[in-house]
Motif scaffolding. Structure first.
Motif, mmCIF file in Angstrom:
data_model
loop_
_atom_site.group_PDB
_atom_site.id
_atom_site.type_symbol
_atom_site.label_atom_id
_atom_site.label_comp_id
_atom_site.label_asym_id
_atom_site.label_seq_id
_atom_site.Cartn_x
_atom_site.Cartn_y
_atom_site.Cartn_z
ATOM 1 N N ARG A 1 9.029 -14.747 -10.183
ATOM 2 C CA ARG A 1 7.924 -15.560 -10.680
ATOM 3 C C ARG A 1 6.888 -14.679 -11.391
ATOM 4 O O ARG A 1 6.448 -13.658 -10.874
ATOM 5 N N GLY A 2 6.506 -15.113 -12.581
ATOM 6 C CA GLY A 2 5.503 -14.368 -13.335
ATOM 7 C C GLY A 2 6.058 -13.272 -14.223
ATOM 8 O O GLY A 2 5.301 -12.612 -14.937
ATOM 9 N N ILE A 3 7.390 -13.067 -14.203
ATOM 10 C CA ILE A 3 8.025 -12.044 -15.048
ATOM 11 C C ILE A 3 8.722 -12.744 -16.214
ATOM 12 O O ILE A 3 9.517 -13.674 -16.000
ATOM 13 N N ASN A 4 8.458 -12.330 -17.427
ATOM 14 C CA ASN A 4 9.055 -12.932 -18.614
ATOM 15 C C ASN A 4 10.331 -12.195 -18.994
ATOM 16 O O ASN A 4 10.396 -10.963 -18.949
ATOM 17 N N ASP A 5 11.363 -12.989 -19.371
ATOM 18 C CA ASP A 5 12.600 -12.356 -19.813
ATOM 19 C C ASP A 5 12.424 -11.865 -21.246
ATOM 20 O O ASP A 5 11.661 -12.432 -22.037
ATOM 21 N N PRO A 6 13.121 -10.782 -21.619
ATOM 22 C CA PRO A 6 12.901 -10.175 -22.951
ATOM 23 C C PRO A 6 13.484 -10.979 -24.103
ATOM 24 O O PRO A 6 13.097 -10.750 -25.250
ATOM 25 N N LEU A 7 14.403 -11.924 -23.847
ATOM 26 C CA LEU A 7 15.054 -12.644 -24.926
ATOM 27 C C LEU A 7 14.296 -13.893 -25.335
ATOM 28 O O LEU A 7 13.977 -14.098 -26.502
ATOM 29 N N PHE A 8 14.011 -14.766 -24.338
ATOM 30 C CA PHE A 8 13.382 -16.050 -24.654
ATOM 31 C C PHE A 8 11.900 -16.076 -24.310
ATOM 32 O O PHE A 8 11.220 -17.064 -24.579
ATOM 33 N N ASN B 1 0.809 -1.223 0.000
ATOM 34 C CA ASN B 1 0.000 0.000 0.000
ATOM 35 C C ASN B 1 0.843 1.273 0.000
ATOM 36 O O ASN B 1 0.295 2.367 -0.120
ATOM 37 N N VAL B 2 2.157 1.122 0.155
ATOM 38 C CA VAL B 2 3.036 2.292 0.134
ATOM 39 C C VAL B 2 3.191 2.772 -1.299
ATOM 40 O O VAL B 2 3.552 1.991 -2.193
ATOM 41 N N PRO B 3 2.912 4.041 -1.586
ATOM 42 C CA PRO B 3 3.003 4.528 -2.967
ATOM 43 C C PRO B 3 4.413 4.373 -3.531
ATOM 44 O O PRO B 3 5.407 4.507 -2.813
ATOM 45 N N VAL B 4 4.480 4.091 -4.808
ATOM 46 C CA VAL B 4 5.707 3.991 -5.599
ATOM 47 C C VAL B 4 6.561 2.796 -5.172
ATOM 48 O O VAL B 4 6.856 1.898 -5.961
ATOM 49 N N ILE B 5 6.961 2.750 -3.905
ATOM 50 C CA ILE B 5 7.886 1.709 -3.447
ATOM 51 C C ILE B 5 7.185 0.361 -3.335
ATOM 52 O O ILE B 5 7.732 -0.671 -3.739
ATOM 53 N N GLY B 6 5.984 0.348 -2.759
ATOM 54 C CA GLY B 6 5.298 -0.904 -2.480
ATOM 55 C C GLY B 6 5.127 -1.815 -3.673
ATOM 56 O O GLY B 6 5.501 -3.002 -3.626
ATOM 57 N N PRO B 7 4.580 -1.326 -4.792
ATOM 58 C CA PRO B 7 4.389 -2.210 -5.948
ATOM 59 C C PRO B 7 5.688 -2.800 -6.504
ATOM 60 O O PRO B 7 5.648 -3.834 -7.179
ATOM 61 N N GLN B 8 6.811 -2.147 -6.251
ATOM 62 C CA GLN B 8 8.096 -2.677 -6.718
ATOM 63 C C GLN B 8 8.629 -3.783 -5.820
ATOM 64 O O GLN B 8 9.516 -4.530 -6.228
ATOM 65 N N ILE B 9 8.109 -3.886 -4.609
ATOM 66 C CA ILE B 9 8.610 -4.857 -3.642
ATOM 67 C C ILE B 9 7.787 -6.129 -3.634
ATOM 68 O O ILE B 9 8.336 -7.236 -3.609
ATOM 69 N N ILE B 10 6.465 -5.998 -3.655
ATOM 70 C CA ILE B 10 5.618 -7.175 -3.490
ATOM 71 C C ILE B 10 5.749 -8.100 -4.694
ATOM 72 O O ILE B 10 6.097 -7.685 -5.799
ATOM 73 N N THR B 11 5.478 -9.379 -4.474
ATOM 74 C CA THR B 11 5.566 -10.387 -5.528
ATOM 75 C C THR B 11 4.283 -10.398 -6.337
ATOM 76 O O THR B 11 3.193 -10.165 -5.815
ATOM 77 N N SER B 12 4.413 -10.712 -7.628
ATOM 78 C CA SER B 12 3.251 -10.731 -8.518
ATOM 79 C C SER B 12 2.799 -12.151 -8.846
ATOM 80 O O SER B 12 1.624 -12.378 -9.102
ATOM 81 N N GLY B 13 3.722 -13.120 -8.847
ATOM 82 C CA GLY B 13 3.369 -14.486 -9.209
ATOM 83 C C GLY B 13 2.920 -15.331 -8.034
ATOM 84 O O GLY B 13 2.521 -16.483 -8.223
ATOM 85 N N ILE B 14 2.982 -14.808 -6.831
ATOM 86 C CA ILE B 14 2.581 -15.527 -5.634
ATOM 87 C C ILE B 14 2.016 -14.510 -4.652
ATOM 88 O O ILE B 14 2.444 -13.345 -4.639
#
Length: 377
Positions: free
Chosen positions: A323-330, A52-65
């Motif tokens: 987890r849940g983040i795709n690499d740009p190459l493969f 819930n912390v603006p700007v910083i929070g979404p960069q810290i929490i996990t998206s795939g779990i």
């Protein structure tokens, strides 16, 4: 003829900065130190809401779990790193089979509480905890006793064999049910005001808070041991076991203490895992689990409690963050590349921070002295 000393290495400068920070903290009056520790604890307990912390929070929490599930995993990985740090960091005993203690604690709880168990005891979760801790400590003593005269690579091979024995037993005996596993493990007790379970399957935050509380208790116990005669004996054994014996240190007793305490903490990590997961099977307890925990201890700072916690947290958090983040190459999930990334990170840490991210003060001083010895004159 005079010589000019070379500029200090990066690791030496970093160690000096860490030493100044610890010195500053140590010079503070105890009310100020207590206040800082309490603030850190409060912030740790508030981590489930960091998103819930603006700007910083979404960069810290996990998206795939789920973020709360990731936090709970961080808590028991940090707990396991604390236990292994007693064996590796304090006593200097190389242990590659730490997952065996984790498995012993988990299976003890499962056999006593699961309806699938052949024992059919159906104990509550709390009643199984003392038995699981006792069995884990006994397994530590059983492993420690025949390995007392072994050191270095030989000790690592024996501990590795211990973990494989536990895995093979779990995979091939009828009472552990192999890959089918044991299900229906009870959760910790407690209810909300409306009567719903406090430790359920929808909200994992209470499990994280429980794990964090256990970590605080273990830190207090380990710090007291490190500052006692036991800790000084571990230090002597780690530095030079033969000299410690000559000076009257009972190396057999204190090495067994290290194995038993490390096994106790590892077994408790298994108790927490079983209580939250509700299901276990033999596929969970693989060799790479031990290697990851050991890598976390070394990367965070062997022999330092804060370093062990940081290392254990990182080896759990980083894969879940990928987890849940795709690499740009493969265009594949970055989670598949986690071991490659860990290998690269560990190499970089060992090159630029050989004493770890948060080094032990003693370890940093040793490396500083060695740097001076090998520096060209």
């Amino acid at each position: 003829m005079t010589t000019v000393d070379n500029p200090p290495a990066t690791s030496t400068v970093a160690a000096a900065r860490n030493g100044r920070l610890r010195g500053w903290f140590g010079r503070l009056p105890w009310p100020a130190r207590t206040a800082i520790i309490l603030v850190v604890l409060v912030l740790a307990y508030l981590l489930p809401w960091v998103g819930n912390v603006p700007v910083i929070g979404p960069q810290i929490i996990t998206s795939g779990i789920d973020w709360a599930s990731a936090l709970f995993e961080i808590s028991y990985f940090a707990l396991l790193a604390l236990g292994l740090n007693v064996v590796v960091g304090f006593a200097g005993l190389l242990d590659l089979g730490y997952v065996g203690f984790f498995a012993v604690g988990t299976y003890t709880v499962a056999l006593l509480t699961s309806p699938d168990s052949s024992l059919k005891t159906n104990w509550p979760w709390l009643a199984a905890i003392p038995v699981a801790i006792a069995v884990s400590m006994l397994s530590g003593l059983i492993l420690g006793w025949p390995t007392l005269r072994l050191r270095g690579d030989y000790l690592a091979i024996v501990t590795l064999g211990f973990a494989e024995i536990i895995r093979i037993i779990a995979d091939n005996t009828s009472w552990t049910r192999g890959d089918r596993g044991l299900s229906g493990l009870p959760h910790p007790p407690g209810t909300h005001s409306d009567g719903t379970p406090l430790f359920g399957v929808r909200d994992v935050r209470p499990y994280f808070w429980l794990g964090l509380t256990v970590i605080v208790i273990v830190i207090i116990a380990i710090r007291n041991l490190d500052n006692s005669r036991v800790g000084r004996s571990w230090l002597a054994i780690r530095e030079d076991e033969e000299a410690a014996e000559i000076m009257g240190v009972r190396t057999v007793r204190f090495k067994l203490w290290a194995f038993a305490i490390g096994a106790c903490v590892g077994g408790f990590g298994g108790v927490m895992f079983g209580g939250e997961n509700g299901f276990i099977n033999s596929g969970i307890f693989q060799l790479q689990f031990s290697i990851l925990i050991l890598a976390g201890v070394v990367m965070g700072g062997s022999g330092n409690i804060a370093g062990a916690i940081l290392g254990g947290a990182l080896i759990s958090y980083v894969p879940n963050r990928l987890r849940g983040i795709n690499d740009p190459l493969f265009h594949t999930d970055l989670l598949q590349w986690r071991y490659l990334l860990f290998g690269l990170v560990i190499i970089l840490v060992m090159v630029f921070r050989p004493q770890g991210l948060i080094p032990s003060r003693r370890r940093a001083m040793e490396l500083k002295d060695r740097a001076k010895e090998v520096a060209p004159q």
